[in-house]
Enzyme design. Structure first.
Site, short mmCIF file in Angstrom:
data_model
loop_
_atom_site.label_atom_id
_atom_site.label_comp_id
_atom_site.label_asym_id
_atom_site.label_seq_id
_atom_site.Cartn_x
_atom_site.Cartn_y
_atom_site.Cartn_z
CG ASP A 281 -51.21 36.28 -19.29
OD1 ASP A 281 -50.70 36.04 -20.39
OD2 ASP A 281 -52.00 37.21 -19.08
CG LEU A 417 -41.23 39.12 -17.51
CD1 LEU A 417 -40.05 38.29 -18.00
CD2 LEU A 417 -42.55 38.46 -17.85
#
Length: 525
Positions: A281, A417
């Site tokens: 991630d 995001l």
């Protein structure tokens, strides 16, 4: 002197207020005119302290200037000693009162008060708040420290340390202290004294009993620590434990001075930052451009964490404390950039705009700047406002502090995001404006009030877009503007500037889709 909407630091007597407010049984008698009495506002509203700061003002008025203002100061000092019964007082003048040159230090000395009186010479027009706090703490330590103390031999007892620097109105000082106490407990080190936060003048008298000092905030404690080193031969740990790597270095340095085993403290695995930095991630945030500005302690620590622990690219680094410019310049050199040393928030805004970062780490001023520029921001340093004195435990130091930093820095980017993804899929039936909330029957269309103009019911996509500029005088065509809006908001500004620079270099008078794509290809090389 420069007029400004914001200031990073107040005058030096505000720094003295911070030290006096942090300590117990110490009182500050401040020679100041009516209107300079704002200490209550600073500490009870912003820091949300449960008690008023220990400051007595003389509050002379304009009509008093033709009388004996020195007598007003002496009367105020006597009343403060009688009313508050402090163990010691500090005396000084505000920036306005400094102009009438009443010499509060000499006046207080001539009064023969039955307690220690510590004079403060704080040049308001040459120095600022952090210097005032450091000078005040140094004078308190120098005047009250018992120089006749001799430490007992180290054999057969625990090592003792002073924790120096935590202060009132400091950025997370209260919470940092909890984490430092935990580390010292794990190392089996006794805390001789914490100062100025929570210390009394009588406590300061035994400051020489410690084997060494821990300087948590050099802006406040470094000068006093150097005097203690000369006077009591006390070495100092100056490693600032902000971030996982620095916390480990801090533990090793403290353990070495104490002759302790660092293993129990190093075995703390509560920090999630190292795990996340190794995870898949984290690759989304690798090489994100970050601009950092604050006091030296927090700015340098933030740059190191960004560069070494999170894989960010530091595209800007600076501080407002000229006394610590050398440390910031050294860290900036390690980042391959030039440091910005200024106390002008407009210069900082220009630098942020030019750097086009994807994240800003700074003070409450940078928070406002970033909001105007549409860039995510996290506050890492004073000056701060009330929301940065949270009721919950929220340190910056130690392994738990690394967790807080991880949450504070990474979440704005992750939420950015998420917003970008919602924008990408805004034409999807589940994400359109007409759809209800996902947890309230998302497939049921939201009830829309009937429009009065039937023409407005036509779908926007059915109306052909004109090729001319989106706004009068704009370089951009409407079609190019729509395409630009598909770029994530946190890099959109940079894309706009790069495209405009490319168009200017190529001599193109208008930016259409072809220019936008050509610029993208040019900067992708």
């Amino acid at each position: 002197m420069q007029l400004a909407v914001w200031t990073y630091e107040g005058p030096p007597h505000v720094g003295a207020m911070r030290v006096a407010t942090a300590m117990e049984k110490l009182h500050y008698v401040l020679h100041a005119p009516q209107g300079d009495t704002y200490a209550d506002l600073l500490f009870t509203m912003i820091e949300r302290r449960a008690k008023r700061p220990p400051v007595t003002y003389t509050t002379f008025e304009a009509r008093d200037l033709g009388k004996d203002t020195a007598q007003i100061f002496q009367d105020a000092a006597r009343e403060a000693v009688t009313r508050f019964n402090p163990q010691a007082i500090i005396v000084g003048a505000s920036c306005t009162a400094e102009l009438i040159q009443d010499d509060p230090a000499g006046l207080a000395e001539a009064m023969g008060l039955p307690l220690p009186v510590i004079p403060l010479e704080l040049p308001s027009y040459q120095r600022k708040e952090n210097w005032g706090a450091a000078e005040t703490f140094y004078q308190i330590v120098r005047h009250l420290g018992d120089k006749s103390l001799t430490r007992a031999p180290r054999e057969g007892r625990k090592a003792r340390a002073n924790i120096l620097g935590p202060c009132a109105l400091g950025f997370r000082h209260r919470d940092d202290l909890v984490e430092i106490r935990k580390i010292l407990s794990q190392l089996d080190i006794e805390i001789n004294l914490v100062a100025p936060l929570g210390a009394t003048p009588e406590d300061i008298a035994r400051i020489g009993d410690a084997d060494f000092n821990i300087v948590l905030y050099p802006e406040i404690a470094d000068e006093a620590a150097r005097w203690l080193e000369r006077t009591f031969d006390q070495p100092a740990v100056r490693t600032i434990p902000i971030g996982v790597g620095a916390t480990r270095s801090f533990i090793a340095d403290v353990a070495e001075l104490a002759g302790a085993d660092p293993t129990p403290a190093l075995g703390d695995t509560s920090s999630r930052m190292p795990w996340w930095s190794r995870s898949v991630d984290s690759t989304y945030l690798t090489s994100k451009r970050v601009f950092i500005f604050g006091d030296s302690t927090h700015a340098v620590a933030a740059a190191r964490i960004a560069r070494e622990e999170l894989g960010f690219e530091v595209c800007g680094l600076g501080c407002y404390s000229r006394e610590f410019a050398r440390e910031v310049r050294a860290e900036a050199a390690r980042c391959g950039i030039e440091a910005l040393i200024t106390d002008d928030h407009l210069a900082v805004e220009d630098a942020i705009t030019a750097a086009a970062p994807e994240l800003v780490l700074g003070t409450q001023m940078e928070r406002h700047i970033a909001k105007r520029l549409g860039i995510p921001c996290a506050v890492i340093s004073a000056p701060v406002h009330v929301q940065d004195f949270p009721a919950r435990h929220s340190p910056q130091m130690g392994f738990e502090g690394a967790n807080v930093i991880f949450d504070t820095w990474v979440h704005p980017l992750v939420m950015g995001l998420e917003e970008h993804l919602l924008t990408m899929f805004r034409e999807d039936f589940e994400f359109s404006d007409e759809a209800g909330a996902s947890h309230h029957a998302a497939h049921s269309p939201r009830k829309v009030a009937p429009a009065t103009d039937p023409v407005s019911q036509a779908p926007v996509t059915d109306i052909p877009a004109p090729a001319f500029a989106a706004e009068p005088g704009s370089l951009w065509t409407a079609e190019a503007e729509r395409e630009l809006k598909k770029i994530p908001f946190f890099v959109r500004g940079k894309a706009r500037r790069n495209t405009e620079n490319f168009a200017a270099a190529e001599g193109r008078r208008q930016i259409d889709l072809d220019t936008l794509y050509d610029a993208k290809a040019h900067y992708a090389r």
